[in-house]
Design an enzyme around this catalytic site. Structure first.
Site, PDB file in Angstrom:
ATOM      1  N   HIS A  88      55.732 -34.523  12.377  1.00 28.16           N
ATOM      2  CA  HIS A  88      54.462 -34.530  11.663  1.00 28.16           C
ATOM      3  C   HIS A  88      54.516 -33.773  10.346  1.00 28.16           C
ATOM      4  CE1 HIS A  88      52.314 -35.257  15.794  1.00 28.16           C
ATOM      5  NE2 HIS A  88      53.124 -36.244  15.424  1.00 28.16           N
ATOM      6  N   ASP A 110      56.612 -33.651  17.193  1.00 27.27           N
ATOM      7  CA  ASP A 110      55.348 -33.100  16.680  1.00 27.27           C
ATOM      8  C   ASP A 110      55.647 -32.497  15.307  1.00 27.27           C
ATOM      9  OD1 ASP A 110      52.714 -31.580  16.548  1.00 27.27           O
ATOM     10  OD2 ASP A 110      52.560 -32.423  18.556  1.00 27.27           O
TER      11      ASP A 110
END
Length: 476
Positions: free
Chosen positions: A299, A276
């Site tokens: 991310h 993430d």
């Protein structure tokens, strides 16, 4: 530039010229004088009693927890010293449930040792048997691990630390005892209907001024790896964070380092490869430095999505992003937004990044930002101002988004020596000011207002371009 040196590493601080720029630079960072942390002497040494082979414990060892003896050693240790976990007689593993760090005490994990997290959610449960379960039909906008304790907790203690060249493994991919799924499978199962689920985290610090992570390797976190709240002074230096360790495994919601409601933060010389946000700055963070780091899968360098109490005075200097989904990412919406201001991003190299710049008031929970306003209703307004992006190179074209919510809340960005040639631009309600180094992003098809520097045409890169040779190296 000048350097403040520790014992082998250094924190880089640059002097920026120009009216107002030196003042902004001085304030947009950790206000502490940072040097490399030092491993303290040991108050006690605990020998490993378990053997892990190919990163696996024998099934018969799953009940042989080391929690009590590690916790007893932490409780007895004097401030300024460390409890050392050491390999012994061929054994290389410890198995533990939740541990509480003590003021001034370091948990030191030696090279060759792995501290494994228990797979039994009952060990982490905060009451009611919720940990390790999904509460079907209970929606929440941002999934949280309420109901579970973290594996390692620094709660209302000062100057606690986790150090060493060993590994902490959350075993997020391993089947939970008493259930037919892993932590990560549970998270993915809850996603379609946005159901509430209850997962442990790897390391959590709350009101833990002076908290330090140094040289430690973090693997396979159950949920977020490192969460810091209500803390003045947090340092992550030389941290190696990789999740999942088996490539291709689905490790949902495994953020790297997430500070919130904290100040004076430095993340330096670290390597982050996760499932993430590599770093996700939550609401209420001021005076943070992100210096000389490498990001891989993840991310990107993110702020949000919660920004309702504001984020400000951030310096990102010397970052390499290799195959992250986003590069510079600020994400929020009218249900959770606020003022984000005085940010400097510089000396950054990217390749194979889908959204090299994504500044968005349109966040809807997606991995990469949408380009259209979802028309949410709310009174927590994203407002992004005082953002400087300079000496940044993206070698692979992607999508650039620079957007404000409306005319009253225009996003304000300065681009100076930014090379993202071939990237497609999107945006509206934004003003981009050109620095003397210029930029080569074509903003002509957007609703972004461009204010060129004196004597410089909009969309022209005057160089010299920041050099990225040798920056893209394998994960360490």
């Amino acid at each position: 530039m000048f350097w403040q040196s520790g014992s082998g590493f250094a924190v880089r601080v640059a002097i920026v010229s120009g009216v107002g720029m030196a003042t902004l630079f001085a304030s947009a960072q950790d206000t502490r004088t940072m040097t490399e942390p030092v491993i303290p002497p040991s108050c006690s040494t605990l020998p490993a009693q378990l053997l892990a082979t190919n990163n696996r414990l024998d099934a018969g060892d799953e009940g042989k927890l080391d929690t009590k003896r590690i916790q007893a050693a932490l409780d007895a240790c004097k401030p300024g010293m460390a409890v050392e976990l050491r390999p012994m007689s061929g054994n290389n593993a410890f198995l533990s449930g939740p541990l509480d760090l003590r003021a001034g005490v370091t948990l030191l994990i030696d090279e060759g040792v792995t501290l494994y997290a228990s797979r039994d959610p009952k060990d982490y449960d905060l009451g009611g048997g919720l940990c390790g379960t999904i509460l079907t039909g209970a929606k929440q906008p941002e999934l949280s691990p309420q109901g579970c304790r973290s594996l390692i907790r620094a709660e209302n203690v000062k100057n606690a630390a986790v150090m060493g060249d060993g590994v902490i493994d959350g075993r997020g991919s391993s089947q939970l005892i008493g259930h037919g799924y892993s932590w990560w499978q549970m998270a993915r199962k809850a996603e379609p209907d946005n159901d509430r689920y209850y997962s442990s985290r790897l390391i959590a610090a709350n009101h833990a001024d002076g908290f330090v992570l140094y040289r430690i390797t973090l693997h396979n976190a159950q949920n977020f790896h490192v969460v810091v709240n209500g803390t003045d002074g947090f340092t992550a230096w030389g941290v190696h964070l990789q999740t999942p360790t088996v490539k291709g495994t689905d490790a949902r919601n495994t953020d790297g380092i997430d500070p919130a409601s904290s100040t004076n933060i430095t993340v330096a010389h670290s390597w982050i490869d996760n499932g993430d946000d590599n770093i996700a700055i939550k609401t209420g963070v001021t005076h943070m430095s992100v210096l000389d780091n490498h990001f891989y899968d993840g991310h990107g360098m993110s702020i949000g999505s919660e920004t309702d109490t504001g984020d400000s005075f951030l310096l990102v200097d010397g970052l390499t992003e290799d195959h992250t989904t986003s590069g510079i990412r600020i994400k929020s919406n009218v249900t959770r937004g606020g003022s984000v201001h005085d940010l400097i991003y510089q000396n950054i190299c990217m390749r194979d990044v889908k959204n090299p710049i994504a500044i968005s008031p349109y966040y809807m929970g997606q991995t990469v930002e949408g380009f259209d306003d979802p028309k949410y209703t709310g009174d927590k307004i994203p407002d992004y101002t005082g953002i400087i992006i300079r000496s940044v190179v993206d070698s692979t074209p992607g999508d650039v988004l620079i957007a404000g919510l409306d005319e009253a809340h225009r996003t304000e960005v300065r681009l100076d020596n930014v090379s993202m040639k071939g990237s497609k631009a999107h945006g509206r309600f934004a003003t981009v000011t050109t620095g003397q180094g210029g930029f080569d992003i074509d903003l002509s098809g957007t609703e972004i207002t461009v204010v060129p520097a004196k004597g410089l045409a909009a969309g022209v890169l005057t160089g010299p371009v920041y050099r990225c040779e040798g920056k893209f190296v394998p994960m360490q």
